[in-house]
Design an enzyme around this catalytic site. Structure first.
Site, PDB file in Angstrom:
ATOM      1  N   GLY A 100     109.720  52.320 -18.295  1.00  0.00           N
ATOM      2  CA  GLY A 100     109.165  51.116 -17.674  1.00  0.00           C
ATOM      3  C   GLY A 100     110.214  50.132 -17.187  1.00  0.00           C
ATOM      4  O   GLY A 100     111.416  50.318 -17.373  1.00  0.00           O
ATOM      5  N   GLY A 102     112.306  47.592 -17.707  1.00  0.00           N
ATOM      6  CA  GLY A 102     112.871  46.895 -18.849  1.00  0.00           C
ATOM      7  C   GLY A 102     113.624  45.638 -18.483  1.00  0.00           C
ATOM      8  O   GLY A 102     113.753  44.717 -19.292  1.00  0.00           O
ATOM      9  N   ARG A 103     114.147  45.572 -17.257  1.00  0.00           N
ATOM     10  CA  ARG A 103     114.798  44.339 -16.803  1.00  0.00           C
ATOM     11  C   ARG A 103     114.518  44.069 -15.329  1.00  0.00           C
ATOM     12  O   ARG A 103     115.345  43.531 -14.609  1.00  0.00           O
ATOM     13  CB  ARG A 103     116.298  44.378 -17.084  1.00  0.00           C
ATOM     14  CG  ARG A 103     117.060  45.560 -16.510  1.00  0.00           C
ATOM     15  CD  ARG A 103     118.541  45.359 -16.772  1.00  0.00           C
ATOM     16  NE  ARG A 103     119.308  46.556 -16.432  1.00  0.00           N
ATOM     17  CZ  ARG A 103     120.627  46.601 -16.438  1.00  0.00           C
ATOM     18  NH1 ARG A 103     121.328  45.527 -16.745  1.00  0.00           N
ATOM     19  NH2 ARG A 103     121.264  47.719 -16.139  1.00  0.00           N
ATOM     20  N   LYS A 122     115.708  41.701 -10.570  1.00  0.00           N
ATOM     21  CA  LYS A 122     116.382  42.502 -11.586  1.00  0.00           C
ATOM     22  C   LYS A 122     117.273  41.563 -12.407  1.00  0.00           C
ATOM     23  O   LYS A 122     118.168  40.920 -11.873  1.00  0.00           O
ATOM     24  CB  LYS A 122     117.237  43.603 -10.967  1.00  0.00           C
ATOM     25  CG  LYS A 122     117.935  44.463 -12.018  1.00  0.00           C
ATOM     26  CD  LYS A 122     118.712  45.596 -11.385  1.00  0.00           C
ATOM     27  CE  LYS A 122     119.413  46.437 -12.465  1.00  0.00           C
ATOM     28  NZ  LYS A 122     120.173  47.556 -11.878  1.00  0.00           N
ATOM     29  N   GLY A 135     116.752  42.442 -21.087  1.00  0.00           N
ATOM     30  CA  GLY A 135     116.119  42.240 -19.792  1.00  0.00           C
ATOM     31  C   GLY A 135     116.956  41.487 -18.781  1.00  0.00           C
ATOM     32  O   GLY A 135     116.483  41.155 -17.694  1.00  0.00           O
ATOM     33  N   ARG A 192     115.452  42.613  -5.421  1.00  0.00           N
ATOM     34  CA  ARG A 192     115.373  43.932  -4.797  1.00  0.00           C
ATOM     35  C   ARG A 192     114.088  44.027  -3.971  1.00  0.00           C
ATOM     36  O   ARG A 192     113.070  43.437  -4.327  1.00  0.00           O
ATOM     37  CB  ARG A 192     115.395  45.027  -5.861  1.00  0.00           C
ATOM     38  CG  ARG A 192     116.560  44.893  -6.820  1.00  0.00           C
ATOM     39  CD  ARG A 192     116.850  46.179  -7.547  1.00  0.00           C
ATOM     40  NE  ARG A 192     115.867  46.530  -8.567  1.00  0.00           N
ATOM     41  CZ  ARG A 192     116.040  47.535  -9.434  1.00  0.00           C
ATOM     42  NH1 ARG A 192     117.135  48.277  -9.380  1.00  0.00           N
ATOM     43  NH2 ARG A 192     115.121  47.799 -10.347  1.00  0.00           N
ATOM     44  N   ASP A 269     112.960  58.835 -13.721  1.00  0.00           N
ATOM     45  CA  ASP A 269     112.515  57.445 -13.591  1.00  0.00           C
ATOM     46  C   ASP A 269     113.325  56.703 -12.542  1.00  0.00           C
ATOM     47  O   ASP A 269     113.007  55.550 -12.220  1.00  0.00           O
ATOM     48  CB  ASP A 269     112.591  56.714 -14.941  1.00  0.00           C
ATOM     49  CG  ASP A 269     113.982  56.732 -15.539  1.00  0.00           C
ATOM     50  OD1 ASP A 269     114.495  57.837 -15.805  1.00  0.00           O
ATOM     51  OD2 ASP A 269     114.560  55.653 -15.748  1.00  0.00           O
TER      52      ASP A 269
END
Length: 520
Positions: A100, A102-103, A122, A135, A192, A269
């Site tokens: 997932g 995470g940050r 991010k 994070g 991003r 991922d």
């Protein structure tokens, strides 16, 4: 700021019913609502004018307080609900379960000029998927991602983009060398941008949990919004969807190999469902041509994600995606056909790409052997990939005996070019010169064609490190200088010749210039 907001992801997909920002396994949901962490003293370092324009932001927007607040996590844009995505993934060949965002925190979607974009921070704080992480992101990795994603776009490589780079004013604790000597670094946030940040692992997580209901909802959503030309979702559409993902991913990997880009952490991922380069972590650019090079210290022993193995890893990852989608089709044959097509198409496309790099347009059955012998020569001594192919464009028919003169600047240690190595090169140039006689275009036309696929400027590892070193001192001018140069990677740019050079000796073993870890 006047922007055309879209909320399709959070409106059409199942949300995590638990709204607490606590680390946990998230079931039967594609995302969790989460708030960015306010930052202490935010400061914009750079904004991509090209990306801002594509999103519809004006100069006044960029200079506004609201822009700064929103893209540093200090204010949620009106009528939006930030969220983190749930996904799993295979990491270094092993199923890692839930991973997932995470940050990363997705802010909202914008539609501008018929294109929809997801904007994501991010380094904006913890999410339910942060596991043991905080994070946050540091300046060095943020600079690398910001510059590289925009550089890749201008190289013509399918990629996510970057809108802005900002300091948070917070200090972030990191053990850069993983040697127990953690130190505080400057915190930063990159905004991003991509049409979607869905990745192979987004589908794998539901297949692994046998949650086929949510899997179907997500696949149908993806087709509806990103592959709508395929028509209404059905078993046939699902196989066509997979086939197109295969072809888009093939297109991406061909471009990686063309420009000498090594992703470094090609876990499922980190593979975009749209065939985009995403998640710029321990990436690197080939300096010396080397099929075995990896920029990732975590991968140093097995070199799973080395330059020469990237096509195999893309195929392996596509197999995992096929396994995830299989429950919706219940027939392996169409997936197997698409994967077999990848193999044959890659061989054909790779040959075409390499032929374009050396200026060959006509058909010749021996071209594959000519290219293989060139690669053998490139491996005889440390030879700069970018400079070699760019300089090769200056070769003139009938100049085989002087071939080495055209590319000598690409050798890192010219003194290592022994008589036997030089003879092997001369033999190759004789074959190359003979082959060029079949071509009907002029030397000038060939050079123009080669210069259109062989960049003169790429974000060399040492260049990024120099920008990081300067930024650590509070000087951000080099970030802009590199950004401007990398917007025109195929142009001569006479005023920037100093960046068209081999890696300096000081950068050979400096951390950050050669290798990084997955979490850098």
């Amino acid at each position: 700021m006047k922007i055309n907001l879209k909320h399709t992801f959070i409106e059409e997909l199942p949300a995590d019913s638990n709204t607490q920002n606590t680390r946990r396994q998230v079931k039967e949901a594609c995302f969790s609502y989460v708030q960015p962490k306010p930052t202490k003293d935010p400061k914009l370092i750079h904004v991509s004018d090209k990306m801002a324009s594509a999103l519809g932001f004006s100069e006044a927007d960029i200079k506004s307080q609201l822009f700064l607040d929103v893209f540093t996590g200090n204010k949620v844009f009106p009528n939006t609900k930030p969220y983190a995505m749930c996904y799993g993934g295979h990491q270094f060949g092993h199923w890692a379960g839930q991973l997932g965002d995470g940050r990363a925190i997705n802010l909202f979607d914008i539609e501008n000029k018929t294109q929809q974009w997801t904007l994501q921070l991010k380094g904006a704080g913890e999410t339910p998927y942060s596991r043991q992480g905080d994070g946050l992101a540091v300046l060095r990795s943020s600079i690398r991602e910001y510059l590289c994603s925009e550089a890749m776009y201008h190289l013509g490589v399918p990629t996510s983009r970057a809108l802005s780079l900002a300091l948070t004013g917070d200090e972030v604790l990191r053990d850069m060398l993983y040697d127990g000597n953690a130190a505080y670094e400057k915190g930063a946030i990159v905004t991003r941008v991509a049409p979607s940040f869905l990745r192979f692992g987004s589908y794998e997580i539901f297949a692994a949990r046998q949650d086929f209901k949510t899997l179907k909802i997500l696949v149908d959503y993806t087709i509806r919004h990103h592959y709508s030309h395929l028509g209404k979702p059905s078993k046939t559409t699902y196989t066509q969807f997979f086939e197109e993902v295969v072809q888009r991913t093939l297109e991406m990997i061909i471009h990686w190999q063309r420009v000498g880009f090594v992703h470094g952490v090609m876990n499922t991922d980190n593979m975009s469902i749209l065939g985009l380069t995403i998640d710029y972590g321990p990436y690197g650019w080939l300096e010396g041509f080397d099929f075995g090079w990896t920029p990732n210290t975590t991968d140093l022993q097995n070199k799973r994600y080395r330059f020469g193995n990237q096509p195999n890893m893309v195929l392996w990852n596509l197999y995992q995606l096929a396994n995830a989608l299989y429950p919706l089709v219940e027939s392996a044959e169409p997936f197997e056909n698409s994967l077999e097509t990848f193999k044959s198409d890659f061989e054909r496309r790779s040959l075409e790409m390499m032929k374009s790099k050396i200026g060959l347009n006509m058909y010749d059955a021996k071209d594959e052997l000519l290219i293989k012998s060139l690669e053998d020569c490139l491996l005889l001594s440390e030879t700069d990939m970018t400079i070699f192919f760019r300089q090769l464009g200056n070769f003139k028919k009938g100049s085989a005996s002087k071939g080495l003169d055209f590319v000598k600047d690409a050798f890192y240690s010219p003194q290592e070019i022994s008589d036997s190595i030089a003879q092997q090169w001369r033999d190759w140039f004789e074959r190359y010169d003979f082959r060029l006689e079949k071509e009907t275009i002029s030397d000038k036309e060939r050079r123009l064609g080669m210069n259109a696929v062989n960049p003169k400027y790429v974000l060399r590892n040492y260049m990024a490190q120099m920008a990081i070193d300067e930024a650590d001192k509070g000087n951000y001018k080099l970030i802009d200088e590199l950004y401007q140069i990398l917007k025109k990677p195929y142009a001569e740019q006479k005023n920037h010749e100093k960046w068209y050079a081999k890696r300096p000796d000081w950068a050979r073993h400096k951390v950050g210039c050669s290798m990084l870890s997955c979490s850098s």
